[in-house]
Scaffold this active site. Sequence first.
Site, PDB file in Angstrom:
ATOM      1  CE  LYS A 259      -2.436  73.204  45.771  1.00 20.02           C
ATOM      2  NZ  LYS A 259      -1.155  73.333  45.070  1.00 20.02           N
ATOM      3  NE  ARG A 333       1.339  69.793  35.469  1.00 11.53           N
ATOM      4  CZ  ARG A 333       2.572  70.120  35.838  1.00 11.53           C
ATOM      5  NH1 ARG A 333       3.615  69.466  35.356  1.00 11.53           N
ATOM      6  NH2 ARG A 333       2.781  71.106  36.681  1.00 11.53           N
TER       7      ARG A 333
HETATM    8  N1  BES Z   1      -3.073  75.133  41.352  1.00 11.07           N
HETATM    9  C1  BES Z   1      -1.710  74.847  41.479  1.00 11.07           C
HETATM   10  C2  BES Z   1      -0.815  76.008  41.007  1.00 11.07           C
HETATM   11  C3  BES Z   1      -0.857  77.253  41.838  1.00 11.07           C
HETATM   12  C4  BES Z   1       0.003  77.398  42.904  1.00 11.07           C
HETATM   13  C5  BES Z   1      -1.698  78.288  41.516  1.00 11.07           C
HETATM   14  C6  BES Z   1      -0.030  78.571  43.655  1.00 11.07           C
HETATM   15  C7  BES Z   1      -1.725  79.468  42.258  1.00 11.07           C
HETATM   16  C8  BES Z   1      -0.881  79.599  43.321  1.00 11.07           C
HETATM   17  C9  BES Z   1      -1.330  73.614  40.673  1.00 11.07           C
HETATM   18  O1  BES Z   1      -2.306  72.663  40.515  1.00 11.07           O
HETATM   19  C10 BES Z   1      -0.220  72.950  41.415  1.00 11.07           C
HETATM   20  O2  BES Z   1      -0.450  72.537  42.506  1.00 11.07           O
HETATM   21  N2  BES Z   1       0.960  72.910  40.798  1.00 11.07           N
HETATM   22  C11 BES Z   1       2.107  72.366  41.413  1.00 11.07           C
HETATM   23  C12 BES Z   1       2.810  71.522  40.393  1.00 11.07           C
HETATM   24  C13 BES Z   1       3.858  70.617  40.969  1.00 11.07           C
HETATM   25  C14 BES Z   1       3.214  69.526  41.811  1.00 11.07           C
HETATM   26  C15 BES Z   1       4.638  69.999  39.834  1.00 11.07           C
HETATM   27  C16 BES Z   1       2.984  73.529  41.866  1.00 11.07           C
HETATM   28  O3  BES Z   1       3.014  74.566  41.198  1.00 11.07           O
HETATM   29  O4  BES Z   1       3.596  73.415  42.917  1.00 11.07           O
HETATM   30 ZN    ZN Z   2      -2.439  71.291  42.173  1.00  8.05          ZN
END
Ligand code: BES
Ligand code: ZN
Length: 481
Positions: A259, A333
């Site tokens: 991230k 997921r």
């Molecule tokens: N844990 C995150 C989602 C999330 C983002 C929760 C911000 C709370 C606040 C999840 O695992 C994630 O990183 N999702 C990605 C998916 C993408 C890579 C398709 C996202 O939402 O950017």
């Molecule tokens: Zn994630």
Amino acid sequence: MKIKTKLLDRGGEVEAYFLFEKEKFPSEVKKLEKYSKQEKFKGKEGETFTFNDGNKKIIICGLGDKKEFILDDLRKAVALAFNYANGKKAKSLCIAPPKIKDLKGAFVVIGEAVTLSTYKFDQFKTKKKDDEEELTVKEILLKEGKRKELENALNEGVIKADAQNYASELSELPANVLTPLEFAKRSKEIAREKSLSIKVLDKKELKKKKMNALLAVSEGSSQPPVMIVLEYNKNKKNLPLYAIAGKGVTFDSGGLNLKPWGSMDFMKYDKTGACEVLAVMKGVAELKLPIRVTAIIPLTENMPGASAQKPGDIIKAYNGKTIEVLNTDAEGRLILADALAYAAEKKPKAIIDVATLTGAASVCLGKHAIALLTNDDALAKTVEKAGIYTHEKVWRLPLWKEYSEMMKGELADIKNIGSDEGEGGTITAAAFLKEFIGKTKWIHLDIAAVDHVKNHPYLGTRASGKGTRLVIEILKRLSKK
Ligand code: BES
Ligand code: ZN
Ligand code: ZN
């Protein structure tokens, strides 16, 4: 916090009343009406009028226009009265419920508001706050006698809010404290206290069962993964069975798709779904709901260590479907894929999953709604009504087959991110999960936008635990069907 119900004989050091705009003052405080007029108190939402009556203090909280009243206005007003009583260093607060039809609802809400606003998270402070900031109110008295039904309603509110506080407390724990194994330890404690049966599938068992999606996410971390299975009313086979599952990523760094700066700061909260599911089990057991519930909680970190899974890897999930992992940050997921497939095997009447699944949920709905996706219209209605009742409101998004098309894999059955650059990200994530539930009725709650609140009227600033009361209420409503 001990809450007592008792007929009011002008008992508490502080007495709280709740009035709608234009409503006449109740007889007990009738004489204050003229003073309130001098101070131009109108009974608007959030407005308060206070009065010193000898050594008793009175607070009158406005509830606004009666036609627009919702129960959540009362949660906020009770929190105001409670804070006022604490500010005055009172030891007891006497609450006279408002004159509304749904008196039972009012008592649930009072129990919730008091329990939620007394919560404090200070376990890591070596020096506790000054006495001045301590809560002094130790006793809540209620003005509606000992009617059993109202006492039960109050108790229901306390149980639900205690569960929410518990979810919030777990969710707030940092990743170096609440590792997957520590979560398992705490789940065992809850299981013992609430007589739930518990199985903790460790790494060896996960391998044996071919829970490869959960294992793949855990590869980059030094912390071993676990899958926890809790059962309530396990042996009462004549009761209908429901399954609940929660995303338990104790820290989400994104994995090798690390991230970016800033986006990782709150990723200890990525286990909130798991915390809520454990808290729901505690609540359901305390409420003694007449159903069976199996909770499935997959837990892992998502880290970019030397053996981390890599973009492009192909894995075979528990139900045999193959997945192309095109982005290691779409890990929730993956762990839910194994959990949901395992849940579906038990043939429950419905599966509910709770997950901080997508950043797109807040893009789509902001912070005021939980995204709901489901394959059953009747269930959608139940969830929507429960959400209005607990004020953890949901908004339904579609699950049309076009979205499932977007998840078709090139080299494997499916991929873990959609085509088209994250468009409809909350929906495509749910479309991915749908591949693992078979024909089971299913409710997916994406709580990513609501896992934390700031300056909330009765929650303050903290891990919100939002979704906990909602799932308990959904199960309660389903138990009556
Ligand atoms: N844990 C995150 C989602 C999330 C983002 C929760 C911000 C709370 C606040 C999840 O695992 C994630 O990183 N999702 C990605 C998916 C993408 C890579 C398709 C996202 O939402 O950017
Ligand atoms: Zn994630
Ligand atoms: Zn995540």
